[in-house]
Each structure stands twice: as structure tokens, then as C-alpha cells.
Design a protein around this motif. Structure first.
Motif, PDB file in Angstrom:
ATOM      1  N   TYR A  17      29.274 -40.401   6.363  1.00 20.32           N
ATOM      2  CA  TYR A  17      28.682 -40.045   5.072  1.00 20.32           C
ATOM      3  C   TYR A  17      27.424 -39.191   5.270  1.00 20.32           C
ATOM      4  O   TYR A  17      27.268 -38.153   4.634  1.00 20.32           O
ATOM      5  CB  TYR A  17      28.352 -41.275   4.233  1.00 20.32           C
ATOM      6  CG  TYR A  17      27.692 -40.877   2.946  1.00 20.32           C
ATOM      7  CD1 TYR A  17      28.460 -40.443   1.872  1.00 20.32           C
ATOM      8  CD2 TYR A  17      26.307 -40.868   2.820  1.00 20.32           C
ATOM      9  CE1 TYR A  17      27.859 -40.024   0.700  1.00 20.32           C
ATOM     10  CE2 TYR A  17      25.703 -40.446   1.651  1.00 20.32           C
ATOM     11  CZ  TYR A  17      26.483 -40.026   0.595  1.00 20.32           C
ATOM     12  OH  TYR A  17      25.888 -39.586  -0.564  1.00 20.32           O
ATOM     13  N   LEU A  20      28.392 -35.657   6.430  1.00 23.36           N
ATOM     14  CA  LEU A  20      29.036 -34.851   5.383  1.00 23.36           C
ATOM     15  C   LEU A  20      28.114 -34.573   4.202  1.00 23.36           C
ATOM     16  O   LEU A  20      28.211 -33.523   3.567  1.00 23.36           O
ATOM     17  CB  LEU A  20      30.310 -35.554   4.898  1.00 23.36           C
ATOM     18  CG  LEU A  20      31.423 -35.687   5.934  1.00 23.36           C
ATOM     19  CD1 LEU A  20      32.511 -36.614   5.420  1.00 23.36           C
ATOM     20  CD2 LEU A  20      31.983 -34.334   6.306  1.00 23.36           C
ATOM     21  N   SER A  24      27.542 -31.595   1.231  1.00 26.49           N
ATOM     22  CA  SER A  24      27.965 -31.913  -0.133  1.00 26.49           C
ATOM     23  C   SER A  24      28.015 -33.426  -0.330  1.00 26.49           C
ATOM     24  O   SER A  24      28.961 -34.074   0.125  1.00 26.49           O
ATOM     25  CB  SER A  24      29.341 -31.315  -0.422  1.00 26.49           C
ATOM     26  OG  SER A  24      29.840 -31.796  -1.651  1.00 26.49           O
ATOM     27  N   TRP A  26      28.787 -35.037  -2.944  1.00 25.74           N
ATOM     28  CA  TRP A  26      29.996 -35.355  -3.710  1.00 25.74           C
ATOM     29  C   TRP A  26      31.207 -35.449  -2.791  1.00 25.74           C
ATOM     30  O   TRP A  26      31.980 -36.405  -2.860  1.00 25.74           O
ATOM     31  CB  TRP A  26      30.215 -34.287  -4.788  1.00 25.74           C
ATOM     32  CG  TRP A  26      31.462 -34.533  -5.574  1.00 25.74           C
ATOM     33  CD1 TRP A  26      31.599 -35.369  -6.637  1.00 25.74           C
ATOM     34  CD2 TRP A  26      32.753 -33.949  -5.346  1.00 25.74           C
ATOM     35  NE1 TRP A  26      32.898 -35.349  -7.080  1.00 25.74           N
ATOM     36  CE2 TRP A  26      33.628 -34.465  -6.301  1.00 25.74           C
ATOM     37  CE3 TRP A  26      33.246 -33.030  -4.423  1.00 25.74           C
ATOM     38  CZ2 TRP A  26      34.960 -34.106  -6.370  1.00 25.74           C
ATOM     39  CZ3 TRP A  26      34.588 -32.678  -4.493  1.00 25.74           C
ATOM     40  CH2 TRP A  26      35.422 -33.213  -5.454  1.00 25.74           C
ATOM     41  N   ALA A  27      31.375 -34.466  -1.902  1.00 24.89           N
ATOM     42  CA  ALA A  27      32.509 -34.475  -0.973  1.00 24.89           C
ATOM     43  C   ALA A  27      32.391 -35.651   0.004  1.00 24.89           C
ATOM     44  O   ALA A  27      33.395 -36.290   0.334  1.00 24.89           O
ATOM     45  CB  ALA A  27      32.579 -33.159  -0.211  1.00 24.89           C
ATOM     46  N   ARG A  30      33.541 -38.749  -1.708  1.00 25.04           N
ATOM     47  CA  ARG A  30      34.999 -38.725  -1.873  1.00 25.04           C
ATOM     48  C   ARG A  30      35.702 -39.100  -0.568  1.00 25.04           C
ATOM     49  O   ARG A  30      36.656 -39.887  -0.570  1.00 25.04           O
ATOM     50  CB  ARG A  30      35.445 -37.341  -2.355  1.00 25.04           C
ATOM     51  CG  ARG A  30      36.876 -37.338  -2.855  1.00 25.04           C
ATOM     52  CD  ARG A  30      37.287 -35.979  -3.355  1.00 25.04           C
ATOM     53  NE  ARG A  30      37.530 -35.147  -2.174  1.00 25.04           N
ATOM     54  CZ  ARG A  30      37.157 -33.891  -2.041  1.00 25.04           C
ATOM     55  NH1 ARG A  30      36.521 -33.282  -2.995  1.00 25.04           N
ATOM     56  NH2 ARG A  30      37.435 -33.214  -0.957  1.00 25.04           N
ATOM     57  N   VAL A  31      35.242 -38.558   0.558  1.00 25.46           N
ATOM     58  CA  VAL A  31      35.847 -38.866   1.856  1.00 25.46           C
ATOM     59  C   VAL A  31      35.667 -40.349   2.193  1.00 25.46           C
ATOM     60  O   VAL A  31      36.616 -41.023   2.592  1.00 25.46           O
ATOM     61  CB  VAL A  31      35.243 -37.979   2.970  1.00 25.46           C
ATOM     62  CG1 VAL A  31      35.613 -38.496   4.346  1.00 25.46           C
ATOM     63  CG2 VAL A  31      35.703 -36.540   2.808  1.00 25.46           C
TER      64      VAL A  31
END
Length: 91
Positions: A17, A20, A24, A26-27, A30-31
Motif C-alpha cells: 500500500y 503504491l 495513487s 486510490w489505486a 483498490r489493489v
């Protein structure tokens, strides 16, 4: 079957997290959500992942979730999520 996460797997989620989220948030969220959700299907089909023979006699398997590898171990009635990482990482 019961599903349990090891502390190393939790650490891996945090590390992924943070990495990443630099690009982003947000991305990254999501991952991480997809990685948390993926092992739930193992409770119904625990042996869908590829068995890793180098861990014999333990039953350690791997499952690919998009670009990520999830390693888990089956012990009696419990599935332990052991580690997570991006498949392109050197391990």
C-alpha cells in the motif's frame, strides 16, 4: 475452513500500500482490497493454487491475483496466508 493472515502477510499488505500510494492512493486502496478479498475463495476451494514442492512436507501453495503472488499454507482446517508480493519483485 478458517482463513488466517500471518503478521508477515499483514506487513506485506502495508508495504505494498505504501509503495503504491506514492503514485495513487486510490489505486493502492483498490489493489489492497482485491488482495484481501482474494483468499476468501480458498475456504471453498483450498487447493486451487499451485503446490510448491520445495516446502514438502508442508502444503504451501501459491495463487496469482492479477500481478501479485499470494502464498498460503493449508493445515488441517485452517488456511494461513503467508506472504504477498508483486510477481515482478525479486524474491
Amino acid at each position: 475452513m478458517e482463513l488466517q493472515w500471518t503478521s508477515k502477510a499483514h506487513d506485506d499488505l502495508s508495504r505494498l500500500y505504501i509503495f503504491l500510494a506514492r503514485r495513487s492512493p486510490w489505486a493502492a486502496a483498490r489493489v489492497v482490497q482485491s488482495l484481501v478479498k482474494a483468499p476468501t475463495r480458498l475456504t471453498a476451494q483450498p487447493r486451487i493454487g499451485e503446490k510448491l514442492e520445495e516446502f514438502e512436507p508442508r502444503e504451501v501453495r501459491r495463487l496469482f491475483v492479477g500481478r501479485y503472488e499470494l502464498r498460503y499454507e493449508i493445515q488441517l482446517r485452517t488456511i494461513y496466508v503467508l506472504r504477498l508480493w508483486r510477481a515482478r519483485e525479486r524474491r
